[in-house]
Structure formats: C-alpha cells, structure tokens
Scaffold this motif. Structure first.
Motif, PDB file in Angstrom:
ATOM      1  N   MET A 130       1.964   3.924  21.219  1.00  0.00           N
ATOM      2  CA  MET A 130       3.050   4.809  20.801  1.00  0.00           C
ATOM      3  C   MET A 130       2.795   4.808  19.185  1.00  0.00           C
ATOM      4  SD  MET A 130       6.379   6.369  21.593  1.00  0.00           S
ATOM      5  CE  MET A 130       7.261   7.763  21.049  1.00  0.00           C
ATOM      6  N   LEU A 131       2.656   5.816  18.467  1.00  0.00           N
ATOM      7  CA  LEU A 131       2.386   6.042  16.794  1.00  0.00           C
ATOM      8  C   LEU A 131       3.978   6.117  16.360  1.00  0.00           C
ATOM      9  CD1 LEU A 131      -0.800   7.771  16.511  1.00  0.00           C
ATOM     10  CD2 LEU A 131      -0.536   5.677  16.226  1.00  0.00           C
ATOM     11  N   GLY A 132       4.002   5.541  15.358  1.00  0.00           N
ATOM     12  CA  GLY A 132       5.370   5.581  14.868  1.00  0.00           C
ATOM     13  C   GLY A 132       5.318   6.864  14.002  1.00  0.00           C
ATOM     14  N   ASP A 133       6.484   7.290  13.330  1.00  0.00           N
ATOM     15  CA  ASP A 133       6.301   8.225  12.648  1.00  0.00           C
ATOM     16  C   ASP A 133       5.884   8.438  11.266  1.00  0.00           C
ATOM     17  OD1 ASP A 133       8.229  10.776  11.691  1.00  0.00           O
ATOM     18  OD2 ASP A 133       8.599   9.515   9.805  1.00  0.00           O
ATOM     19  N   GLN A 134       4.928   9.693  11.249  1.00  0.00           N
ATOM     20  CA  GLN A 134       4.011   9.742  10.226  1.00  0.00           C
ATOM     21  C   GLN A 134       4.425   9.464   8.828  1.00  0.00           C
ATOM     22  OE1 GLN A 134       1.360  13.012  10.754  1.00  0.00           O
ATOM     23  NE2 GLN A 134       0.049  12.639   9.207  1.00  0.00           N
ATOM     24  N   ALA A 135       5.527  10.266   8.419  1.00  0.00           N
ATOM     25  CA  ALA A 135       6.065  10.049   7.337  1.00  0.00           C
ATOM     26  C   ALA A 135       6.671   8.783   6.903  1.00  0.00           C
ATOM     27  CB  ALA A 135       7.321  11.462   7.232  1.00  0.00           C
ATOM     28  N   ARG A 136       7.299   8.219   7.780  1.00  0.00           N
ATOM     29  CA  ARG A 136       7.766   6.768   7.428  1.00  0.00           C
ATOM     30  C   ARG A 136       6.587   6.089   7.101  1.00  0.00           C
ATOM     31  NH1 ARG A 136      10.713   2.985  11.903  1.00  0.00           N
ATOM     32  NH2 ARG A 136      11.347   1.311  10.413  1.00  0.00           N
ATOM     33  N   HIS A 137       5.389   6.140   7.938  1.00  0.00           N
ATOM     34  CA  HIS A 137       4.209   5.190   7.771  1.00  0.00           C
ATOM     35  C   HIS A 137       3.467   5.555   6.472  1.00  0.00           C
ATOM     36  CE1 HIS A 137       4.946   2.503  11.087  1.00  0.00           C
ATOM     37  NE2 HIS A 137       5.387   3.338  11.697  1.00  0.00           N
ATOM     38  N   PHE A 138       3.321   6.897   6.180  1.00  0.00           N
ATOM     39  CA  PHE A 138       2.810   7.250   4.942  1.00  0.00           C
ATOM     40  C   PHE A 138       3.599   6.558   3.660  1.00  0.00           C
ATOM     41  CE2 PHE A 138       3.254  10.110   1.264  1.00  0.00           C
ATOM     42  CZ  PHE A 138       1.997  10.155   0.952  1.00  0.00           C
ATOM     43  N   TRP A 139       4.720   6.613   3.678  1.00  0.00           N
ATOM     44  CA  TRP A 139       5.423   5.834   2.492  1.00  0.00           C
ATOM     45  C   TRP A 139       5.547   4.452   2.799  1.00  0.00           C
ATOM     46  CZ3 TRP A 139       6.097   8.407  -1.438  1.00  0.00           C
ATOM     47  CH2 TRP A 139       6.472  10.050  -1.341  1.00  0.00           C
ATOM     48  N   MET A 140       5.382   3.815   3.984  1.00  0.00           N
ATOM     49  CA  MET A 140       5.188   2.529   4.018  1.00  0.00           C
ATOM     50  C   MET A 140       3.833   2.120   3.298  1.00  0.00           C
ATOM     51  SD  MET A 140       7.093   1.312   7.456  1.00  0.00           S
ATOM     52  CE  MET A 140       6.744  -0.423   7.200  1.00  0.00           C
ATOM     53  N   ALA A 141       2.850   2.609   3.724  1.00  0.00           N
ATOM     54  CA  ALA A 141       1.386   2.370   3.279  1.00  0.00           C
ATOM     55  C   ALA A 141       1.407   2.630   1.797  1.00  0.00           C
ATOM     56  CB  ALA A 141       0.344   3.388   3.918  1.00  0.00           C
ATOM     57  N   ARG A 142       2.194   3.407   1.073  1.00  0.00           N
ATOM     58  CA  ARG A 142       2.159   3.677  -0.158  1.00  0.00           C
ATOM     59  C   ARG A 142       2.827   2.542  -0.973  1.00  0.00           C
ATOM     60  NH1 ARG A 142       1.355   9.081  -2.723  1.00  0.00           N
ATOM     61  NH2 ARG A 142       2.973   8.341  -4.303  1.00  0.00           N
ATOM     62  N   SER A 143       3.953   2.120  -0.254  1.00  0.00           N
ATOM     63  CA  SER A 143       5.177   1.134  -0.860  1.00  0.00           C
ATOM     64  C   SER A 143       4.249  -0.336  -0.855  1.00  0.00           C
ATOM     65  CB  SER A 143       6.399   1.042  -0.121  1.00  0.00           C
ATOM     66  OG  SER A 143       7.085   2.112  -0.154  1.00  0.00           O
ATOM     67  N   MET A 184      -5.852   4.736   7.214  1.00  0.00           N
ATOM     68  CA  MET A 184      -4.924   3.597   6.766  1.00  0.00           C
ATOM     69  C   MET A 184      -3.563   3.874   7.342  1.00  0.00           C
ATOM     70  SD  MET A 184      -5.988   3.038   2.955  1.00  0.00           S
ATOM     71  CE  MET A 184      -5.004   2.015   2.525  1.00  0.00           C
ATOM     72  N   VAL A 185      -3.143   5.205   7.059  1.00  0.00           N
ATOM     73  CA  VAL A 185      -1.776   5.565   7.603  1.00  0.00           C
ATOM     74  C   VAL A 185      -1.832   5.789   9.135  1.00  0.00           C
ATOM     75  CG1 VAL A 185       0.013   7.417   7.662  1.00  0.00           C
ATOM     76  CG2 VAL A 185      -1.346   6.989   5.490  1.00  0.00           C
ATOM     77  N   ALA A 186      -2.728   6.171   9.805  1.00  0.00           N
ATOM     78  CA  ALA A 186      -2.850   6.067  11.473  1.00  0.00           C
ATOM     79  C   ALA A 186      -2.734   4.641  11.739  1.00  0.00           C
ATOM     80  CB  ALA A 186      -4.440   6.741  11.686  1.00  0.00           C
ATOM     81  N   ALA A 187      -3.556   3.713  11.219  1.00  0.00           N
ATOM     82  CA  ALA A 187      -3.291   2.220  11.416  1.00  0.00           C
ATOM     83  C   ALA A 187      -1.748   1.920  11.242  1.00  0.00           C
ATOM     84  CB  ALA A 187      -4.402   1.482  10.662  1.00  0.00           C
ATOM     85  N   GLY A 210       0.474   2.366  13.992  1.00  0.00           N
ATOM     86  CA  GLY A 210       0.308   1.866  15.240  1.00  0.00           C
ATOM     87  C   GLY A 210       0.656   0.401  15.213  1.00  0.00           C
ATOM     88  N   CYS A 211       1.171   0.106  13.910  1.00  0.00           N
ATOM     89  CA  CYS A 211       1.728  -1.445  13.876  1.00  0.00           C
ATOM     90  C   CYS A 211       3.079  -1.604  14.716  1.00  0.00           C
ATOM     91  CB  CYS A 211       1.881  -1.658  12.485  1.00  0.00           C
ATOM     92  SG  CYS A 211       2.162  -3.451  12.121  1.00  0.00           S
ATOM     93  N   CYS A 227      -0.575  -7.354   8.377  1.00  0.00           N
ATOM     94  CA  CYS A 227      -0.664  -6.050   8.057  1.00  0.00           C
ATOM     95  C   CYS A 227      -1.942  -5.259   8.618  1.00  0.00           C
ATOM     96  CB  CYS A 227      -0.461  -5.681   6.487  1.00  0.00           C
ATOM     97  SG  CYS A 227      -0.967  -4.175   5.949  1.00  0.00           S
ATOM     98  N   ARG A 228      -1.976  -4.175   9.236  1.00  0.00           N
ATOM     99  CA  ARG A 228      -3.081  -3.614   9.906  1.00  0.00           C
ATOM    100  C   ARG A 228      -3.984  -2.661   8.725  1.00  0.00           C
ATOM    101  NH1 ARG A 228      -1.844  -0.689  15.454  1.00  0.00           N
ATOM    102  NH2 ARG A 228      -4.269  -0.525  15.266  1.00  0.00           N
ATOM    103  N   ILE A 229      -3.610  -2.729   7.679  1.00  0.00           N
ATOM    104  CA  ILE A 229      -4.369  -1.917   6.652  1.00  0.00           C
ATOM    105  C   ILE A 229      -4.566  -2.947   5.390  1.00  0.00           C
ATOM    106  CG2 ILE A 229      -3.808   0.387   6.993  1.00  0.00           C
ATOM    107  CD1 ILE A 229      -1.779   0.098   4.548  1.00  0.00           C
ATOM    108  N   SER A 230      -4.673  -4.295   5.652  1.00  0.00           N
ATOM    109  CA  SER A 230      -4.878  -5.409   5.052  1.00  0.00           C
ATOM    110  C   SER A 230      -6.257  -5.301   4.264  1.00  0.00           C
ATOM    111  CB  SER A 230      -4.626  -6.603   5.431  1.00  0.00           C
ATOM    112  OG  SER A 230      -5.049  -7.894   4.508  1.00  0.00           O
ATOM    113  N   ALA A 231      -7.097  -4.955   5.082  1.00  0.00           N
ATOM    114  CA  ALA A 231      -8.824  -4.920   4.493  1.00  0.00           C
ATOM    115  C   ALA A 231      -8.800  -4.048   3.346  1.00  0.00           C
ATOM    116  CB  ALA A 231      -9.629  -5.003   5.774  1.00  0.00           C
TER     117      ALA A 231
END
Length: 84
Positions: free
Chosen positions: A1-14, A40-43, A46-47, A71-75
């Motif tokens: 199950m994927l997490g909230d898109q807005a939350r993870h958008f901001w987490m990736a940016r952070s 990246m946000v989709a990955a 899924g974290c 981190c799933r977007i480390s690369a």
C-alpha cells in the motif's frame, strides 16, 4: 500500500534539501526530468521506513552527505548531489 502522495512529496523534497539539493532547480537545470521526480515520489510512497526518515530529518543540523539509511530514493539523490 502506498503512503499519502502529498506527505511523501514533501518528505522527498525535505531529504533532498537536507542534502543541499533543490529538486525544482535540478529540473530547471535539466538534471532531473519531471518523470524521474514522479518515480522518486512513488518510490518514497512505497517505503516502510517513514518514521525513521522523519526522525532522521528532525535531527539534521548540517548538510547531509547521503540520505537516511534504507532510503528508496538514495540512488537518484546521490546522483544529483554528485552532479551539483
């Protein structure tokens, strides 16, 4: 199950910001395509390490050389940091 898109958008940016990256600037410079940003946000969505990531973000006082462990977007973040 994927997490909230807005939350993870901001987490990736952070996470990127803590690494000294501005993802919008990276797109403007042609180093990051919008499609890559979406992946990246989709990955991130899924974290399973959301709480650990939030704790890591909360403890950062200086620029980080790398994203948090697991981190799933480390690369892509590491690639962008090297290119900057």
């Amino acid at each position: 199950m994927l997490g909230d898109q807005a939350r993870h958008f901001w987490m990736a940016r952070s996470v990127a910001r803590v690494m000294g990256l501005n993802l919008a600037d990276q797109m403007d410079k042609g180093r990051l395509r919008p499609e890559e940003y979406q992946v990246m946000v989709a990955a991130c969505r899924g974290c399973a390490l959301v709480e650990q990531c939030e704790k890591w973000l909360a403890t950062q006082c200086d620029l980080a050389k790398a994203p948090p462990p697991g981190c799933r977007i480390s690369a892509p973040l590491t690639r962008l940091r090297r290119a900057s």
